[in-house]
Design a protein around this motif. Sequence first.
Motif, short mmCIF file in Angstrom:
data_model
loop_
_atom_site.label_atom_id
_atom_site.label_comp_id
_atom_site.label_asym_id
_atom_site.label_seq_id
_atom_site.Cartn_x
_atom_site.Cartn_y
_atom_site.Cartn_z
N ARG A 127 -3.28 11.83 34.40
CA ARG A 127 -2.47 11.11 35.17
C ARG A 127 -1.92 10.17 34.47
O ARG A 127 -0.84 9.66 34.78
CB ARG A 127 -3.35 10.64 36.25
CG ARG A 127 -2.69 9.69 37.40
CD ARG A 127 -3.48 9.15 38.29
NE ARG A 127 -3.94 10.17 39.16
CZ ARG A 127 -3.47 10.67 40.21
NH1 ARG A 127 -2.01 10.24 40.35
NH2 ARG A 127 -3.86 11.57 41.07
N TRP A 128 -2.74 9.31 33.62
CA TRP A 128 -2.28 8.09 33.01
C TRP A 128 -1.89 8.42 31.50
O TRP A 128 -2.44 8.98 30.57
CB TRP A 128 -3.62 7.21 32.84
CG TRP A 128 -3.97 6.61 34.38
CD1 TRP A 128 -4.90 7.00 35.06
CD2 TRP A 128 -3.41 5.55 34.93
NE1 TRP A 128 -4.67 6.29 36.38
CE2 TRP A 128 -3.93 5.31 35.98
CE3 TRP A 128 -2.30 4.66 34.55
CZ2 TRP A 128 -3.45 4.42 37.14
CZ3 TRP A 128 -2.07 3.54 35.46
CH2 TRP A 128 -2.48 3.62 36.70
N VAL A 129 -0.43 7.67 31.31
CA VAL A 129 0.05 7.88 30.05
C VAL A 129 0.59 6.25 29.49
O VAL A 129 1.09 5.58 30.26
CB VAL A 129 1.50 8.45 30.36
CG1 VAL A 129 2.32 8.78 29.06
CG2 VAL A 129 1.23 9.89 31.09
N ALA A 130 0.02 6.16 28.39
CA ALA A 130 0.18 4.91 27.58
C ALA A 130 1.87 4.68 27.07
O ALA A 130 2.03 5.52 26.36
CB ALA A 130 -0.50 4.69 26.29
N HIS A 131 2.43 3.72 27.72
CA HIS A 131 3.95 3.61 27.41
C HIS A 131 4.34 3.25 25.92
O HIS A 131 3.69 2.10 25.48
CB HIS A 131 4.36 2.83 28.47
CG HIS A 131 5.96 2.62 28.40
ND1 HIS A 131 6.70 1.23 28.37
CD2 HIS A 131 7.07 3.58 28.36
CE1 HIS A 131 7.97 1.45 28.50
NE2 HIS A 131 8.16 2.80 28.41
N ARG A 132 5.06 3.94 25.37
CA ARG A 132 5.22 3.62 23.85
C ARG A 132 4.07 3.34 22.98
O ARG A 132 4.02 2.33 22.16
CB ARG A 132 6.34 2.46 23.65
CG ARG A 132 7.46 2.89 24.67
CD ARG A 132 8.54 1.57 24.53
NE ARG A 132 9.50 1.75 25.43
CZ ARG A 132 10.46 0.80 25.83
NH1 ARG A 132 10.45 -0.06 25.10
NH2 ARG A 132 11.35 1.15 26.64
N GLY A 133 2.86 3.92 23.29
CA GLY A 133 1.69 3.75 22.54
C GLY A 133 0.81 2.77 23.11
O GLY A 133 -0.34 3.08 23.79
N ALA A 134 0.88 1.47 23.31
CA ALA A 134 0.13 0.53 24.15
C ALA A 134 0.87 -0.42 24.76
O ALA A 134 0.56 -1.62 24.77
CB ALA A 134 -0.77 -0.27 23.10
N GLY A 135 2.17 -0.04 25.27
CA GLY A 135 3.08 -0.76 26.03
C GLY A 135 3.32 -2.03 25.11
O GLY A 135 3.96 -1.96 24.18
N LYS A 136 2.89 -3.24 25.70
CA LYS A 136 3.47 -4.54 24.87
C LYS A 136 2.19 -5.08 24.19
O LYS A 136 2.43 -6.40 23.72
CB LYS A 136 3.80 -5.71 26.06
CG LYS A 136 5.12 -4.89 26.79
CD LYS A 136 5.81 -5.75 27.80
CE LYS A 136 6.65 -5.33 28.50
NZ LYS A 136 7.84 -4.86 27.98
N LEU A 137 1.13 -4.61 24.28
CA LEU A 137 -0.08 -4.99 23.41
C LEU A 137 -0.01 -4.80 21.87
O LEU A 137 -0.60 -5.54 21.21
CB LEU A 137 -1.35 -4.55 23.93
CG LEU A 137 -1.51 -4.56 25.43
CD1 LEU A 137 -3.16 -4.19 25.51
CD2 LEU A 137 -1.60 -6.21 25.85
#
Length: 258
Positions: free
Chosen positions: A18-28
Amino acid sequence: MTQANTTSTALPHWPYPRWVAHRGAGKLAPENTMAAFRLGAAHGYTMFECDAKLSFDGVPFLLHDATLQRTTNGKGTAGERDFGQLAQLDAGGWHSRAYAGEAVPSLEQLARYCIANGYFLNIEIKPTPGQEEETGRVVGALSARWWKDEAVPPFFSSFKPESLEGARATAPHIPRGLLLDTLTNGWLDTARQLECAAVVCNHALWNAENVAQVHAAGMRALSYTVNDAWAAQRLIDLGTDAIITDRVDRFSPELWRG
């Protein structure tokens, strides 16, 4: 392979979480770098979204924008450089000093990382303007080769129907999703014509009616980019199938199964 999300038995099998990390780790961490994917994995994510385009010499690499200046120390159109030149750029210093020197990865680097660790991947085909079909064809052909021995292939998505057509031509067995930021006339017909397995919408577009339409068409309903708990809960309550988020620190895939 990591346990994946399951929904209605009336729908075709969907092997992805269900859960997908956007561009790897988002903005972190700096987006679309290997550091970002490692950080997403450290937060418990087993599926990542990335953006793929072609270098001048035909190598698929990871970058969201058509130009280099926002997320690297380079300038100009990224697709006008050979990958050897792109790989020398600093793709981390813009984010923070801790990530200075992070490289622009090739898609193959990320593919090897995901395959070695049993992770799932959503490859957004993000072509340089004018290279829509070619980018889809190359990404499709190479992905089919890289994942040929894996039980679960990557999942392709794109805002560009031509890119999905190209991917279908060279990797018809790899599932595709039509990305939408507005529901234009004929959006569902377009997804059907492309034989998509999913529609991937701006999360605010989903409601009970169009989720039901997509499911009735045998496709999954995916959402981007969801960073608030209320929005995530609304999508879970609507029965959508996957959520792409920047906030890998806020949403634990284990705790937010839905």
